[in-house]
Motif scaffolding. Structure first.
Motif, PDB file in Angstrom:
ATOM      1  N   GLY A   1     -39.116  39.827 -21.174  1.00 26.39           N
ATOM      2  CA  GLY A   1     -39.874  40.479 -22.239  1.00 26.39           C
ATOM      3  C   GLY A   1     -39.063  40.567 -23.506  1.00 26.39           C
ATOM      4  O   GLY A   1     -38.953  41.622 -24.129  1.00 26.39           O
ATOM      5  N   CYS A   2     -38.503  39.430 -23.918  1.00 26.58           N
ATOM      6  CA  CYS A   2     -37.547  39.425 -25.033  1.00 26.58           C
ATOM      7  C   CYS A   2     -38.202  39.548 -26.400  1.00 26.58           C
ATOM      8  O   CYS A   2     -37.499  39.703 -27.401  1.00 26.58           O
ATOM      9  CB  CYS A   2     -36.698  38.165 -24.977  1.00 26.58           C
ATOM     10  SG  CYS A   2     -37.635  36.619 -25.197  1.00 26.58           S
ATOM     11  N   ASN A   3     -39.545  39.430 -26.472  1.00 27.13           N
ATOM     12  CA  ASN A   3     -40.227  39.507 -27.753  1.00 27.13           C
ATOM     13  C   ASN A   3     -39.650  38.446 -28.689  1.00 27.13           C
ATOM     14  O   ASN A   3     -39.482  37.303 -28.286  1.00 27.13           O
ATOM     15  CB  ASN A   3     -40.129  40.922 -28.332  1.00 27.13           C
ATOM     16  CG  ASN A   3     -41.114  41.196 -29.437  1.00 27.13           C
ATOM     17  OD1 ASN A   3     -40.775  41.079 -30.597  1.00 27.13           O
ATOM     18  ND2 ASN A   3     -42.341  41.564 -29.092  1.00 27.13           N
ATOM     19  N   SER A   4     -39.299  38.784 -29.915  1.00 24.66           N
ATOM     20  CA  SER A   4     -38.784  37.788 -30.861  1.00 24.66           C
ATOM     21  C   SER A   4     -37.266  37.720 -30.862  1.00 24.66           C
ATOM     22  O   SER A   4     -36.670  37.140 -31.766  1.00 24.66           O
ATOM     23  CB  SER A   4     -39.295  38.077 -32.270  1.00 24.66           C
ATOM     24  OG  SER A   4     -38.935  39.383 -32.668  1.00 24.66           O
TER      25      SER A   4
ATOM     26  N   CYS B   1     -36.882  35.471 -21.790  1.00 25.07           N
ATOM     27  CA  CYS B   1     -38.234  34.939 -21.622  1.00 25.07           C
ATOM     28  C   CYS B   1     -39.282  35.920 -22.116  1.00 25.07           C
ATOM     29  O   CYS B   1     -39.099  37.133 -22.073  1.00 25.07           O
ATOM     30  CB  CYS B   1     -38.496  34.568 -20.160  1.00 25.07           C
ATOM     31  SG  CYS B   1     -38.227  35.901 -18.976  1.00 25.07           S
ATOM     32  N   ASP B   2     -40.387  35.348 -22.569  1.00 31.28           N
ATOM     33  CA  ASP B   2     -41.516  36.152 -23.025  1.00 31.28           C
ATOM     34  C   ASP B   2     -42.793  35.347 -22.817  1.00 31.28           C
ATOM     35  O   ASP B   2     -42.770  34.110 -22.846  1.00 31.28           O
ATOM     36  CB  ASP B   2     -41.373  36.532 -24.498  1.00 31.28           C
ATOM     37  CG  ASP B   2     -42.286  37.684 -24.881  1.00 31.28           C
ATOM     38  OD1 ASP B   2     -41.796  38.824 -24.963  1.00 31.28           O
ATOM     39  OD2 ASP B   2     -43.488  37.452 -25.079  1.00 31.28           O
ATOM     40  N   ILE B   3     -43.888  36.027 -22.644  1.00 34.35           N
ATOM     41  CA  ILE B   3     -45.169  35.374 -22.394  1.00 34.35           C
ATOM     42  C   ILE B   3     -45.782  34.790 -23.668  1.00 34.35           C
ATOM     43  O   ILE B   3     -46.652  33.930 -23.605  1.00 34.35           O
ATOM     44  CB  ILE B   3     -46.157  36.379 -21.746  1.00 34.35           C
ATOM     45  CG1 ILE B   3     -47.299  35.636 -21.063  1.00 34.35           C
ATOM     46  CG2 ILE B   3     -46.661  37.373 -22.769  1.00 34.35           C
ATOM     47  CD1 ILE B   3     -48.192  36.550 -20.231  1.00 34.35           C
TER      48      ILE B   3
ATOM     49  N   LEU C   1     -43.736  34.297 -30.393  1.00 36.14           N
ATOM     50  CA  LEU C   1     -42.542  35.124 -30.490  1.00 36.14           C
ATOM     51  C   LEU C   1     -41.310  34.375 -30.002  1.00 36.14           C
ATOM     52  O   LEU C   1     -40.219  34.502 -30.572  1.00 36.14           O
ATOM     53  CB  LEU C   1     -42.737  36.410 -29.680  1.00 36.14           C
ATOM     54  CG  LEU C   1     -43.828  37.353 -30.195  1.00 36.14           C
ATOM     55  CD1 LEU C   1     -43.952  38.570 -29.285  1.00 36.14           C
ATOM     56  CD2 LEU C   1     -43.541  37.791 -31.623  1.00 36.14           C
ATOM     57  N   VAL C   2     -41.470  33.583 -28.954  1.00 37.33           N
ATOM     58  CA  VAL C   2     -40.353  32.800 -28.436  1.00 37.33           C
ATOM     59  C   VAL C   2     -39.893  31.769 -29.472  1.00 37.33           C
ATOM     60  O   VAL C   2     -38.688  31.566 -29.679  1.00 37.33           O
ATOM     61  CB  VAL C   2     -40.733  32.112 -27.106  1.00 37.33           C
ATOM     62  CG1 VAL C   2     -39.669  31.099 -26.689  1.00 37.33           C
ATOM     63  CG2 VAL C   2     -40.924  33.156 -26.011  1.00 37.33           C
ATOM     64  N   ALA C   3     -40.846  31.128 -30.135  1.00 35.91           N
ATOM     65  CA  ALA C   3     -40.489  30.154 -31.173  1.00 35.91           C
ATOM     66  C   ALA C   3     -39.717  30.826 -32.299  1.00 35.91           C
ATOM     67  O   ALA C   3     -38.751  30.270 -32.833  1.00 35.91           O
ATOM     68  CB  ALA C   3     -41.753  29.487 -31.710  1.00 35.91           C
ATOM     69  N   ARG C   4     -40.124  32.019 -32.668  1.00 39.76           N
ATOM     70  CA  ARG C   4     -39.405  32.739 -33.722  1.00 39.76           C
ATOM     71  C   ARG C   4     -37.996  33.082 -33.257  1.00 39.76           C
ATOM     72  O   ARG C   4     -37.019  32.964 -34.013  1.00 39.76           O
ATOM     73  CB  ARG C   4     -40.149  34.014 -34.108  1.00 39.76           C
ATOM     74  CG  ARG C   4     -39.515  34.736 -35.296  1.00 39.76           C
ATOM     75  CD  ARG C   4     -40.046  36.130 -35.474  1.00 39.76           C
ATOM     76  NE  ARG C   4     -41.486  36.136 -35.577  1.00 39.76           N
ATOM     77  CZ  ARG C   4     -42.229  37.250 -35.524  1.00 39.76           C
ATOM     78  NH1 ARG C   4     -41.637  38.415 -35.335  1.00 39.76           N
ATOM     79  NH2 ARG C   4     -43.527  37.187 -35.636  1.00 39.76           N
TER      80      ARG C   4
END
Length: 267
Positions: free
Chosen positions: A75-78, A110-112, A116-119
């Protein structure tokens, strides 16, 4: 979210070389993927509770060659908190790129939410140490393949430490009591140590209230949840009584009244 953490409500989308702000209200994000999460829950509020030498204590170097410490951030968000944790535990200051204090610290974050992952990937100052991936943590097939692939690079089968910061509520609301138990079981089986920041029950009510105010469908499982009340205590009980972990330390509460709990897998 991540793999089921702070996820869906707003964000930034890369399109044809431009950045387009999403227009959804934060309350419309049923997975908690708020686009600017760190603005209202800044990493510093958690870091002030965590000793910078924590990982040195948990994983003292053995022999002349320092073994890499592997961390899993669900749940790393950005990525703001992921980067802050990395710098905090290595006592890095702006402009520094490495430290000999721990040896090699590698984080799989990791994040769903792919936006946000791309950022996170784009803005990460330590791309060699932090790997950001899009993952629905509750999807067993993709979770196993991705995590196993990462661990195999280091000849490992488990992570040294997992970080689960304000993620449990979103798993619980979207997957019910059974889903929460499965989520915690997965983490307990994957990590030697686990740092958890559970959301209190008042946050569940607030999340459901935001959806109703926006005229959206309520969380499917909210009304049927039987695990409720003291969520830090409930989650601690599941980890210790059902999954063989033990509570090592409670580092206190953040300014938004969430406990930071460190668990250890029993030998």
């Amino acid at each position: 979210m991540a793999a089921s953490a702070e996820l869906a409500g707003g964000g930034v989308r890369e399109a044809a070389g431009t950045v387009e702000e999403r227009v959804l209200e934060p309350g419309a994000a049923p997975f908690g993927n708020f686009p600017h999460y760190s603005r209202f829950h800044p990493p510093e509020q958690r870091l002030r509770l965590l000793p910078p030498e924590l990982l040195r204590r948990l994983f003292p170097p053995e022999g002349p060659e320092k073994r890499a410490i592997l961390g899993l951030d669900v749940g790393c968000n950005s990525g703001d908190l992921s980067v802050a944790l990395y710098k905090h535990f290595l006592s890095l200051r702006d402009g520094e790129t490495c430290s000999d204090a721990l040896g090699d610290l590698r984080l799989l974050c990791c994040d769903i939410d792919p936006v946000l992952v791309a950022r996170a990937e784009k803005e990460c100052p330590f791309p060699d140490a932090l790997t950001f991936v899009t993952l629905d943590f509750m999807n067993q097939r993709t979770r196993k393949a991705l995590l196993s692939s990462f661990l195999s690079q280091f000849g490992r089968s488990v992570f040294d430490i997992g970080f689960c910061m304000s993620v449990t509520m979103w798993i619980h609301l979207n997957h019910g009591d059974r889903g929460l138990r499965e989520f915690l079981a997965h983490l307990a089986s994957l990590c030697r140590y686990l740092l958890v920041e559970p959301q209190p029950w008042k946050c569940y009510r607030a999340a459901a209230r935001r959806l109703r105010k926006l005229g959206l469908h309520d969380f499917d499982h909210f009304q049927s949840l039987t695990i409720r009340g003291d969520m830090a205590g409930q989650i601690g009980q599941i980890l210790t009584q059902e999954h063989g972990m033990e509570l090592v330390c409670c580092f206190g509460n953040t300014s938004w009244d969430r406990s930071l709990l460190l668990f250890r897998a029993k030998p």
